[in-house]
Write a protein that holds these residues in place. Sequence first.
Motif, PDB file in Angstrom:
ATOM      1  N   UNK A 170       0.821  -1.210   0.000  1.00 20.09           N
ATOM      2  CA  UNK A 170       0.000   0.000   0.000  1.00 20.09           C
ATOM      3  C   UNK A 170       0.854   1.257   0.000  1.00 20.09           C
ATOM      4  N   UNK A 171       2.096   1.120   0.462  1.00 17.20           N
ATOM      5  CA  UNK A 171       2.981   2.273   0.559  1.00 17.20           C
ATOM      6  C   UNK A 171       2.654   3.203   1.702  1.00 17.20           C
ATOM      7  N   UNK A 172       1.816   2.728   2.644  1.00 15.31           N
ATOM      8  CA  UNK A 172       1.482   3.601   3.766  1.00 15.31           C
ATOM      9  C   UNK A 172       1.464   2.857   5.106  1.00 15.31           C
ATOM     10  N   UNK A 173       2.044   1.679   5.163  1.00 12.23           N
ATOM     11  CA  UNK A 173       2.125   0.920   6.407  1.00 12.23           C
ATOM     12  C   UNK A 173       3.008   1.659   7.414  1.00 12.23           C
ATOM     13  N   UNK A 174       2.521   1.963   8.611  1.00 10.81           N
ATOM     14  CA  UNK A 174       3.305   2.749   9.567  1.00 10.81           C
ATOM     15  C   UNK A 174       4.677   2.151   9.894  1.00 10.81           C
ATOM     16  N   UNK A 175       4.738   0.830  10.053  1.00 14.80           N
ATOM     17  CA  UNK A 175       6.031   0.201  10.370  1.00 14.80           C
ATOM     18  C   UNK A 175       7.046   0.499   9.275  1.00 14.80           C
ATOM     19  N   UNK A 176       6.657   0.284   8.016  1.00 11.83           N
ATOM     20  CA  UNK A 176       7.563   0.522   6.892  1.00 11.83           C
ATOM     21  C   UNK A 176       7.894   2.001   6.750  1.00 11.83           C
ATOM     22  N   UNK A 177       6.902   2.856   6.877  1.00 12.13           N
ATOM     23  CA  UNK A 177       7.136   4.295   6.739  1.00 12.13           C
ATOM     24  C   UNK A 177       8.083   4.815   7.820  1.00 12.13           C
ATOM     25  N   UNK A 178       7.903   4.343   9.042  1.00 14.12           N
ATOM     26  CA  UNK A 178       8.763   4.796  10.134  1.00 14.12           C
ATOM     27  C   UNK A 178      10.209   4.386   9.896  1.00 14.12           C
ATOM     28  N   UNK A 179      10.426   3.148   9.484  1.00 12.77           N
ATOM     29  CA  UNK A 179      11.794   2.710   9.203  1.00 12.77           C
ATOM     30  C   UNK A 179      12.393   3.527   8.066  1.00 12.77           C
ATOM     31  N   UNK A 180      11.618   3.773   7.018  1.00 14.26           N
ATOM     32  CA  UNK A 180      12.129   4.554   5.887  1.00 14.26           C
ATOM     33  C   UNK A 180      12.530   5.950   6.334  1.00 14.26           C
ATOM     34  N   UNK A 181      11.673   6.617   7.088  1.00 17.27           N
ATOM     35  CA  UNK A 181      11.943   7.993   7.505  1.00 17.27           C
ATOM     36  C   UNK A 181      13.102   8.066   8.480  1.00 17.27           C
ATOM     37  N   UNK A 182      13.121   7.158   9.453  1.00 16.85           N
ATOM     38  CA  UNK A 182      14.178   7.184  10.459  1.00 16.85           C
ATOM     39  C   UNK A 182      15.526   6.768   9.874  1.00 16.85           C
ATOM     40  N   UNK A 183      15.528   5.780   9.005  1.00 20.33           N
ATOM     41  CA  UNK A 183      16.785   5.347   8.387  1.00 20.33           C
ATOM     42  C   UNK A 183      17.362   6.463   7.520  1.00 20.33           C
ATOM     43  N   UNK A 184      16.507   7.106   6.766  1.00 21.11           N
ATOM     44  CA  UNK A 184      16.981   8.206   5.906  1.00 21.11           C
ATOM     45  C   UNK A 184      17.571   9.335   6.747  1.00 21.11           C
ATOM     46  N   UNK A 185      16.963   9.612   7.895  1.00 24.58           N
ATOM     47  CA  UNK A 185      17.472  10.651   8.786  1.00 24.58           C
ATOM     48  C   UNK A 185      18.848  10.292   9.344  1.00 24.58           C
ATOM     49  N   UNK A 186      19.163   8.992   9.372  1.00 21.08           N
ATOM     50  CA  UNK A 186      20.464   8.527   9.874  1.00 21.08           C
ATOM     51  C   UNK A 186      21.512   8.410   8.778  1.00 21.08           C
ATOM     52  N   UNK A 187      21.173   8.814   7.568  1.00 16.75           N
ATOM     53  CA  UNK A 187      22.138   8.770   6.472  1.00 16.75           C
ATOM     54  C   UNK A 187      22.139   7.481   5.694  1.00 16.75           C
ATOM     55  N   UNK A 188      21.162   6.608   5.972  1.00 15.58           N
ATOM     56  CA  UNK A 188      21.023   5.362   5.225  1.00 15.58           C
ATOM     57  C   UNK A 188      20.315   5.673   3.904  1.00 15.58           C
ATOM     58  N   UNK A 189      20.799   5.095   2.797  1.00 15.28           N
ATOM     59  CA  UNK A 189      20.103   5.231   1.521  1.00 15.28           C
ATOM     60  C   UNK A 189      18.892   4.303   1.542  1.00 15.28           C
ATOM     61  N   UNK A 190      17.706   4.872   1.359  1.00 12.41           N
ATOM     62  CA  UNK A 190      16.470   4.110   1.501  1.00 12.41           C
ATOM     63  C   UNK A 190      15.843   3.869   0.134  1.00 12.41           C
ATOM     64  N   UNK A 191      15.571   2.602  -0.145  1.00 10.90           N
ATOM     65  CA  UNK A 191      14.857   2.190  -1.355  1.00 10.90           C
ATOM     66  C   UNK A 191      13.455   1.767  -0.923  1.00 10.90           C
ATOM     67  N   UNK A 192      12.426   2.324  -1.560  1.00 10.10           N
ATOM     68  CA  UNK A 192      11.060   1.990  -1.184  1.00 10.10           C
ATOM     69  C   UNK A 192      10.322   1.300  -2.313  1.00 10.10           C
ATOM     70  N   UNK A 193       9.734   0.143  -2.019  1.00  9.14           N
ATOM     71  CA  UNK A 193       8.932  -0.600  -2.988  1.00  9.14           C
ATOM     72  C   UNK A 193       7.466  -0.486  -2.583  1.00  9.14           C
ATOM     73  N   UNK A 194       6.643   0.041  -3.468  1.00  8.94           N
ATOM     74  CA  UNK A 194       5.209   0.130  -3.218  1.00  8.94           C
ATOM     75  C   UNK A 194       4.459  -0.199  -4.494  1.00  8.94           C
ATOM     76  N   UNK A 195       3.205  -0.621  -4.336  1.00 10.38           N
ATOM     77  CA  UNK A 195       2.407  -1.053  -5.485  1.00 10.38           C
ATOM     78  C   UNK A 195       1.272  -0.090  -5.807  1.00 10.38           C
ATOM     79  N   UNK A 196       1.331   1.104  -5.238  1.00 12.30           N
ATOM     80  CA  UNK A 196       0.283   2.111  -5.444  1.00 12.30           C
ATOM     81  C   UNK A 196       0.937   3.434  -5.847  1.00 12.30           C
ATOM     82  N   UNK A 197       0.570   3.991  -6.996  1.00 12.48           N
ATOM     83  CA  UNK A 197       1.134   5.287  -7.406  1.00 12.48           C
ATOM     84  C   UNK A 197       0.834   6.367  -6.360  1.00 12.48           C
ATOM     85  N   UNK A 198       1.815   7.243  -6.134  1.00 10.67           N
ATOM     86  CA  UNK A 198       1.628   8.336  -5.194  1.00 10.67           C
ATOM     87  C   UNK A 198       1.644   7.933  -3.742  1.00 10.67           C
ATOM     88  N   UNK A 199       2.048   6.700  -3.435  1.00 13.95           N
ATOM     89  CA  UNK A 199       2.058   6.219  -2.052  1.00 13.95           C
ATOM     90  C   UNK A 199       3.044   7.027  -1.208  1.00 13.95           C
TER      91      UNK A 199
END
Length: 293
Positions: free
Chosen positions: A139-168
């Motif tokens: 869905x591209x909006x799962x809180x667990x996945x979104x939190x890891x993406x946002x927090x990892x990016x804030x730590x300088x980790x390059x984040x790749x996101x896979x979602x199946x919904x445009x504009x997620x």
Amino acid sequence: MPEPRTESRHPEAEGLHLRSADRVLSALLDAQIGALAALHPALPAIEMAAEAAAAALRAGGRMGYAGAGSSGLMALADCLELAGTFGLAPAQTPMMFAGGADALLHMKGAAEDDARLAIADLDASGLQSGDVVLVLAASGRTPYALTIAEQARARGVTVVGFANVPGAPLLEAVDIPVLLDTGPEMVAGSTRMGAATAQKVALNMLSVLVGIRLGHVHDGYMVNLTADNAKLVERAARIVGDVASVPLAVAEAALAATQGAVKTAILVAQGVEPDAARDALTRSEGHLQPLLK
């Protein structure tokens, strides 16, 4: 918030429960094949993600995985194969799955909504600046996945996101967005079907390209495999024999001389001393091509 396309009813699903078994199965198969078409426009993004991950691993960093539910299972399936296929140590490929090991036997939906759990899992992963993490959410909006993406990016980790919904939201929160627009499912909302199939194939392609870039795939052979059972020991001997163009007995002797290290054994089978073979592979950054006779 509008309903994601994965929750909509597939146009071919009307009356599905009334059809004969063979027609049901045929419709399901056609939908799975159709989902794979979503990979074509995603190829440039998958390539970018693989190159980033290979660079991180080459530099001694990590390529992590994260997800919940069906998406997390697809991530886990790819992650667990990397040690046996490419010889990557599990510490290099940490896995963050909502709910942890207990959820693998009985998945609980609440875990995917727990942002605190996501942060704790990210802390435990050891991911840091210079690493890469692959985050999956259909869905591209799962809180667990979104939190890891946002927090990892804030730590300088390059984040790749896979979602199946445009504009997620996930695609907006990452460095490398990978849209797999698989559309509605034959069973509305059951993203273990088309969405998960596309995710798994995308990860298959990404991890193989990573293996190639690291020198762990040569002519289609997994030359950095970890031979930890009888089947893989036999496979390792065949690989050494084929790549080095030597009889099986010579290949087996070379593997014995290198404690099962396939790439080193290939060079030993061609007449190189084990220590010299190891040194040569270090200089070539693990790539066999420039070293083969």
